[in-house]
Design a protein around this motif. Sequence first.
Motif, PDB file in Angstrom:
ATOM      1  N   ILE A 297       3.507  12.820   3.111  1.00 13.09           N
ATOM      2  CA  ILE A 297       3.725  13.484   1.831  1.00 13.09           C
ATOM      3  C   ILE A 297       4.823  14.518   2.001  1.00 13.09           C
ATOM      4  O   ILE A 297       4.861  15.252   2.985  1.00 13.09           O
ATOM      5  N   ASP A 298       5.718  14.575   1.020  1.00 18.45           N
ATOM      6  CA  ASP A 298       6.838  15.512   1.054  1.00 18.45           C
ATOM      7  C   ASP A 298       7.120  15.964  -0.374  1.00 18.45           C
ATOM      8  O   ASP A 298       6.507  15.463  -1.327  1.00 18.45           O
ATOM      9  N   SER A 299       8.057  16.897  -0.499  1.00 17.54           N
ATOM     10  CA  SER A 299       8.478  17.353  -1.819  1.00 17.54           C
ATOM     11  C   SER A 299       9.965  17.647  -1.798  1.00 17.54           C
ATOM     12  O   SER A 299      10.557  17.849  -0.733  1.00 17.54           O
ATOM     13  N   ALA A 300      10.564  17.663  -2.986  1.00 15.03           N
ATOM     14  CA  ALA A 300      11.999  17.909  -3.126  1.00 15.03           C
ATOM     15  C   ALA A 300      12.267  18.436  -4.529  1.00 15.03           C
ATOM     16  O   ALA A 300      11.402  18.375  -5.407  1.00 15.03           O
ATOM     17  N   GLY A 301      13.477  18.915  -4.729  1.00 13.59           N
ATOM     18  CA  GLY A 301      13.911  19.381  -6.046  1.00 13.59           C
ATOM     19  C   GLY A 301      15.132  18.615  -6.495  1.00 13.59           C
ATOM     20  O   GLY A 301      15.937  18.171  -5.671  1.00 13.59           O
ATOM     21  N   THR A 302      15.290  18.485  -7.794  1.00 12.36           N
ATOM     22  CA  THR A 302      16.469  17.792  -8.309  1.00 12.36           C
ATOM     23  C   THR A 302      17.701  18.680  -8.256  1.00 12.36           C
ATOM     24  O   THR A 302      18.821  18.178  -8.287  1.00 12.36           O
ATOM     25  N   SER A 303      17.521  19.992  -8.158  1.00 10.46           N
ATOM     26  CA  SER A 303      18.655  20.908  -8.034  1.00 10.46           C
ATOM     27  C   SER A 303      18.816  21.339  -6.581  1.00 10.46           C
ATOM     28  O   SER A 303      17.919  21.147  -5.758  1.00 10.46           O
ATOM     29  N   ASP A 304      19.942  21.955  -6.283  1.00  3.99           N
ATOM     30  CA  ASP A 304      20.190  22.449  -4.928  1.00  3.99           C
ATOM     31  C   ASP A 304      20.092  23.974  -4.852  1.00  3.99           C
ATOM     32  O   ASP A 304      20.493  24.576  -3.865  1.00  3.99           O
TER      33      ASP A 304
ATOM     34  N   MET B 141       0.838  -1.187   0.000  1.00  2.00           N
ATOM     35  CA  MET B 141       0.000   0.000   0.000  1.00  2.00           C
ATOM     36  C   MET B 141       0.881   1.248   0.000  1.00  2.00           C
ATOM     37  O   MET B 141       1.894   1.316   0.677  1.00  2.00           O
ATOM     38  N   THR B 142       0.474   2.215  -0.780  1.00  2.00           N
ATOM     39  CA  THR B 142       1.206   3.475  -0.855  1.00  2.00           C
ATOM     40  C   THR B 142       0.826   4.353   0.328  1.00  2.00           C
ATOM     41  O   THR B 142      -0.322   4.748   0.478  1.00  2.00           O
TER      42      THR B 142
ATOM     43  N   ARG C 115      14.345   4.863  -0.716  1.00  2.00           N
ATOM     44  CA  ARG C 115      14.043   4.021   0.445  1.00  2.00           C
ATOM     45  C   ARG C 115      12.932   4.630   1.298  1.00  2.00           C
ATOM     46  O   ARG C 115      12.153   3.906   1.905  1.00  2.00           O
ATOM     47  N   ARG C 116      12.878   5.942   1.367  1.00  2.00           N
ATOM     48  CA  ARG C 116      11.939   6.629   2.263  1.00  2.00           C
ATOM     49  C   ARG C 116      10.514   6.680   1.734  1.00  2.00           C
ATOM     50  O   ARG C 116       9.589   6.846   2.524  1.00  2.00           O
ATOM     51  N   PHE C 117      10.329   6.567   0.416  1.00  2.14           N
ATOM     52  CA  PHE C 117       8.999   6.764  -0.163  1.00  2.14           C
ATOM     53  C   PHE C 117       8.540   5.556  -0.965  1.00  2.14           C
ATOM     54  O   PHE C 117       9.352   4.825  -1.522  1.00  2.14           O
ATOM     55  N   ASP C 118       7.216   5.388  -1.008  1.00  8.16           N
ATOM     56  CA  ASP C 118       6.601   4.287  -1.752  1.00  8.16           C
ATOM     57  C   ASP C 118       6.316   4.666  -3.199  1.00  8.16           C
ATOM     58  O   ASP C 118       6.152   3.793  -4.048  1.00  8.16           O
ATOM     59  N   LEU C 119       6.220   5.970  -3.464  1.00  8.32           N
ATOM     60  CA  LEU C 119       5.900   6.471  -4.796  1.00  8.32           C
ATOM     61  C   LEU C 119       6.553   7.833  -4.951  1.00  8.32           C
ATOM     62  O   LEU C 119       6.423   8.683  -4.068  1.00  8.32           O
ATOM     63  N   ILE C 120       7.238   8.039  -6.075  1.00  2.78           N
ATOM     64  CA  ILE C 120       7.880   9.316  -6.371  1.00  2.78           C
ATOM     65  C   ILE C 120       7.242   9.850  -7.648  1.00  2.78           C
ATOM     66  O   ILE C 120       7.183   9.152  -8.665  1.00  2.78           O
TER      67      ILE C 120
ATOM     68  N   ARG D   6      -5.758  10.681  -5.607  1.00  5.82           N
ATOM     69  CA  ARG D   6      -6.638  10.269  -4.509  1.00  5.82           C
ATOM     70  C   ARG D   6      -7.567   9.144  -4.954  1.00  5.82           C
ATOM     71  O   ARG D   6      -7.713   8.134  -4.271  1.00  5.82           O
ATOM     72  N   ARG D   7      -8.175   9.293  -6.116  1.00  2.00           N
ATOM     73  CA  ARG D   7      -9.076   8.258  -6.643  1.00  2.00           C
ATOM     74  C   ARG D   7      -8.335   6.947  -6.889  1.00  2.00           C
ATOM     75  O   ARG D   7      -8.843   5.868  -6.562  1.00  2.00           O
ATOM     76  N   THR D   8      -7.142   7.025  -7.448  1.00  2.00           N
ATOM     77  CA  THR D   8      -6.357   5.826  -7.726  1.00  2.00           C
ATOM     78  C   THR D   8      -5.995   5.103  -6.436  1.00  2.00           C
ATOM     79  O   THR D   8      -6.140   3.869  -6.350  1.00  2.00           O
ATOM     80  N   LEU D   9      -5.540   5.836  -5.445  1.00  2.00           N
ATOM     81  CA  LEU D   9      -5.174   5.203  -4.176  1.00  2.00           C
ATOM     82  C   LEU D   9      -6.387   4.605  -3.471  1.00  2.00           C
ATOM     83  O   LEU D   9      -6.287   3.528  -2.871  1.00  2.00           O
ATOM     84  N   ALA D  10      -7.524   5.273  -3.572  1.00  2.00           N
ATOM     85  CA  ALA D  10      -8.761   4.736  -2.961  1.00  2.00           C
ATOM     86  C   ALA D  10      -9.155   3.427  -3.641  1.00  2.00           C
ATOM     87  O   ALA D  10      -9.584   2.478  -2.979  1.00  2.00           O
ATOM     88  N   ALA D  11      -8.997   3.363  -4.958  1.00  2.00           N
ATOM     89  CA  ALA D  11      -9.347   2.153  -5.692  1.00  2.00           C
ATOM     90  C   ALA D  11      -8.393   1.002  -5.371  1.00  2.00           C
ATOM     91  O   ALA D  11      -8.807  -0.167  -5.425  1.00  2.00           O
ATOM     92  N   GLU D  12      -7.155   1.328  -5.033  1.00  2.00           N
ATOM     93  CA  GLU D  12      -6.163   0.290  -4.709  1.00  2.00           C
ATOM     94  C   GLU D  12      -6.343  -0.275  -3.302  1.00  2.00           C
ATOM     95  O   GLU D  12      -5.849  -1.360  -3.020  1.00  2.00           O
ATOM     96  N   SER D  13      -7.019   0.480  -2.437  1.00  2.00           N
ATOM     97  CA  SER D  13      -7.117   0.007  -1.045  1.00  2.00           C
ATOM     98  C   SER D  13      -8.377  -0.791  -0.792  1.00  2.00           C
ATOM     99  O   SER D  13      -9.195  -1.034  -1.572  1.00  2.00           O
TER     100      SER D  13
END
Length: 149
Positions: free
Chosen positions: A32-39, A1-2, A75-80, A142-149
């Motif tokens: 939920i988190d966010s990040a950038g590919t640049s610094d 599960m995500t 390692r920290r996240f289930d979906l990027i 949200r809809r996709t995750l609800a359908a998966e659970s």
Amino acid sequence: MTTRILFVCLGNICRSPAAEGAARALLPELEIDSAGTSDWHVGEPPYGPMQAAALRRGIDLSRLRARQFGPQDFRRFDLILAMDGQNLADIEALRPAGSRTPVRLFTDYAPQTGADHVPDPYYTRDFDGALDLIGAAAEGLRRTLAAES
């Protein structure tokens, strides 16, 4: 599960923090988190015009701070979720050997829009248009995750 989702754009000051905020509003039970590919903007708050546009929609981004994406995020996240193809490629270039964490385009969750990426409003200046697309993709997620659970 995500249960842990990371949104990634280039600088982590417009698109990915807005996606983080929108997804947190729709999926408060998830990490939920966010990040950038640049610094370029590490430690900075989201870009002022994006914060203002998001706040008009009830999404407060003021507490978020930019950080850089790294191999440990696999390692920290289930979906990027990447905001565009270049960021997706940059993420994949950092994938550790053996990692199976899925990496997808965020717009995959909003096929009805016909968009293949979230345009960067830092350059386009279309903060509301980016937020419309982010909102549609967040709802699709949200809809996709609800359908998966």
